[in-house]
Design a protein around this motif. Structure first.
Motif, PDB file in Angstrom:
ATOM      1  N   TYR A  88     -12.602  -0.015   0.423  1.00 33.45           N
ATOM      2  CA  TYR A  88     -12.780   0.764   1.646  1.00 33.45           C
ATOM      3  C   TYR A  88     -14.206   0.572   2.154  1.00 33.45           C
ATOM      4  O   TYR A  88     -15.172   0.782   1.423  1.00 33.45           O
ATOM      5  N   LYS A  89     -14.342   0.194   3.416  1.00 34.12           N
ATOM      6  CA  LYS A  89     -15.666  -0.045   3.984  1.00 34.12           C
ATOM      7  C   LYS A  89     -16.420   1.263   4.228  1.00 34.12           C
ATOM      8  O   LYS A  89     -17.614   1.356   3.995  1.00 34.12           O
ATOM      9  N   LYS A 146      -6.579   2.799   5.891  1.00 35.62           N
ATOM     10  CA  LYS A 146      -5.876   2.048   4.839  1.00 35.62           C
ATOM     11  C   LYS A 146      -4.943   2.939   4.029  1.00 35.62           C
ATOM     12  O   LYS A 146      -3.857   2.504   3.620  1.00 35.62           O
ATOM     13  N   ILE A 147      -5.351   4.168   3.768  1.00 39.43           N
ATOM     14  CA  ILE A 147      -4.472   5.083   3.038  1.00 39.43           C
ATOM     15  C   ILE A 147      -3.216   5.361   3.854  1.00 39.43           C
ATOM     16  O   ILE A 147      -2.105   5.353   3.325  1.00 39.43           O
ATOM     17  N   PHE A 148      -3.392   5.567   5.159  1.00 37.82           N
ATOM     18  CA  PHE A 148      -2.234   5.811   6.021  1.00 37.82           C
ATOM     19  C   PHE A 148      -1.329   4.578   6.063  1.00 37.82           C
ATOM     20  O   PHE A 148      -0.097   4.688   5.991  1.00 37.82           O
ATOM     21  N   GLN A 149      -1.934   3.395   6.162  1.00 44.73           N
ATOM     22  CA  GLN A 149      -1.166   2.149   6.243  1.00 44.73           C
ATOM     23  C   GLN A 149      -0.412   1.872   4.954  1.00 44.73           C
ATOM     24  O   GLN A 149       0.747   1.441   4.982  1.00 44.73           O
ATOM     25  N   GLN A 150      -1.042   2.101   3.811  1.00 46.15           N
ATOM     26  CA  GLN A 150      -0.460   1.729   2.528  1.00 46.15           C
ATOM     27  C   GLN A 150       0.379   2.830   1.884  1.00 46.15           C
ATOM     28  O   GLN A 150       1.315   2.539   1.134  1.00 46.15           O
ATOM     29  N   ASP A 185     -12.315   3.690   7.605  1.00 41.22           N
ATOM     30  CA  ASP A 185     -11.518   2.605   7.033  1.00 41.22           C
ATOM     31  C   ASP A 185     -10.630   3.125   5.912  1.00 41.22           C
ATOM     32  O   ASP A 185      -9.476   2.700   5.774  1.00 41.22           O
ATOM     33  N   ALA A 186     -11.157   4.052   5.119  1.00 35.98           N
ATOM     34  CA  ALA A 186     -10.361   4.640   4.037  1.00 35.98           C
ATOM     35  C   ALA A 186      -9.177   5.421   4.604  1.00 35.98           C
ATOM     36  O   ALA A 186      -8.040   5.292   4.115  1.00 35.98           O
ATOM     37  N   GLY A 197     -19.022   8.607   1.019  1.00 38.67           N
ATOM     38  CA  GLY A 197     -17.886   9.507   1.184  1.00 38.67           C
ATOM     39  C   GLY A 197     -18.253  10.878   1.725  1.00 38.67           C
ATOM     40  O   GLY A 197     -17.379  11.729   1.881  1.00 38.67           O
ATOM     41  N   ILE A 198     -19.529  11.107   2.050  1.00 41.30           N
ATOM     42  CA  ILE A 198     -19.949  12.442   2.481  1.00 41.30           C
ATOM     43  C   ILE A 198     -19.362  12.832   3.841  1.00 41.30           C
ATOM     44  O   ILE A 198     -19.208  14.018   4.140  1.00 41.30           O
ATOM     45  N   ALA A 199     -19.003  11.844   4.649  1.00 48.35           N
ATOM     46  CA  ALA A 199     -18.467  12.162   5.979  1.00 48.35           C
ATOM     47  C   ALA A 199     -17.180  12.980   5.885  1.00 48.35           C
ATOM     48  O   ALA A 199     -16.968  13.895   6.690  1.00 48.35           O
ATOM     49  N   ALA A 200     -16.325  12.664   4.906  1.00 48.85           N
ATOM     50  CA  ALA A 200     -15.044  13.370   4.791  1.00 48.85           C
ATOM     51  C   ALA A 200     -15.239  14.861   4.514  1.00 48.85           C
ATOM     52  O   ALA A 200     -14.666  15.704   5.228  1.00 48.85           O
TER      53      ALA A 200
END
Length: 302
Positions: A151-152, A160-164, A156-157, A79-82
């Motif tokens: 979440y891959k 998927k958050i936007f989609q769901q 991807d996170a 998760g460090i990229a965010a």
């Protein structure tokens, strides 16, 4: 007292916005690369609810050991990229907005004081919250062990958050983020101005760096003591995926009250030790790098 006032009158002018952005970004990325594993540990503790089990974390060392043994060392940077993506605007806002609010309040006739430092810090923190909330939410979802297969990676996170949950899903926990950042920044900037005055005047460059590290570390620690209950509530709020009205934790103060009632007051400080270990020294690292870069820019570039 005379030396304190002379220090204050000799304070350097704020950097132009683009140099603030640069110095703030470098300082922030330096801090996050050094301290991020502690943030993962903090989140794991804050999400730990219910009775103890064999998988429960009992200490920082135990948490590190279980993560490395069962999930691999790479998870400590999951998760460090965010946060890195948002680090440049976040840190630029933290320092430049603080300076801009100080200038604004001065134009309103407010004198330089501890109260003004707190007020400018809170205002900068509220501004900062609007920028970081979505990235913080993604980071927390990736840090939760329960979401390991959901979440891959960071992109991807986001998808998927936007989609769901839709675009509005990225702003879940905004109010709690405002509480967390407003309180931390108020404590941080309110403390460092006072601590700098109390410390012996630095006669060398090394002394200035040491004073900045001490002031930043103490300021980061005080800010962490003040804002941890709001951070625990924010983590719980942002990790929920149900519609807002169906969630157990909605608004910050009711969430704080629920956690204290069901789990005891101590639960509001879950993850405090790794959090303060990160944000105490992390605040020192942040201030040292920012001030060093700012001084270099003023001396060699401007």
């Amino acid at each position: 007292m005379a030396s304190n006032s002379s220090n204050s009158s000799a304070a350097p002018k704020p950097l132009p916005a683009h140099w603030n952005l640069f110095a703030g970004a470098i300082a922030g990325v330096s801090e996050i690369l050094a301290m991020y594993p502690l943030d993962v540990v903090k989140t794991r503790f804050q999400l730990q609810v219910g009775k103890s089990s064999a998988d429960s974390y009992t200490s920082i060392v135990d948490c590190f050991q279980k993560i490395i043994k069962k999930e691999g060392p790479g998870v400590l940077y999951r998760g460090i990229a965010a946060p890195i993506m948002v680090e440049a605007p976040k840190r630029a806002i933290k320092f430049s907005a603080n300076e801009q609010y100080r200038t604004l309040f001065k134009s309103w006739g407010l004198p330089e004081s501890r109260l003004t430092s707190v007020l400018t810090g809170v205002s900068a923190g509220i501004t900062e919250a609007f920028v970081v909330v979505s990235f913080d939410l993604v980071k927390i979802r990736l840090q939760d062990k329960a979401n390991a297969g959901k979440y891959k990676n960071t992109s991807d996170a986001f998808a998927k958050i936007f989609q769901q949950e839709g675009f509005i899903g990225f702003f879940r926990g905004l109010e709690a983020t405002i509480w967390r950042h407003g309180v931390w920044n108020g404590g941080y900037f309110g403390c460092i101005s006072t601590i700098r005055q109390l410390l012996p005047k630095a006669e060398t460059k090394q002394g200035t760096l040491a004073n900045n590290f001490i002031a930043g570390t103490i300021g980061g620690t005080i800010g962490t003591i003040l804002n941890t209950p709001f951070d625990v509530a924010k983590t719980r709020i942002q990790n929920q995926t149900l519609p807002f009205s169906s969630c157990k934790y909605n608004w910050t103060l009711p969430a704080v009250a629920t956690i204290a009632k069901e789990e005891g007051f101590g639960a509001l400080y879950k993850g405090f030790v790794p959090k303060v270990l990160r944000l105490g020294p992390g605040g020192g690292i942040l201030l040292v790098v920012f001030e060093a870069l700012s001084g270099y820019i003023r001396k060699n570039i401007l």
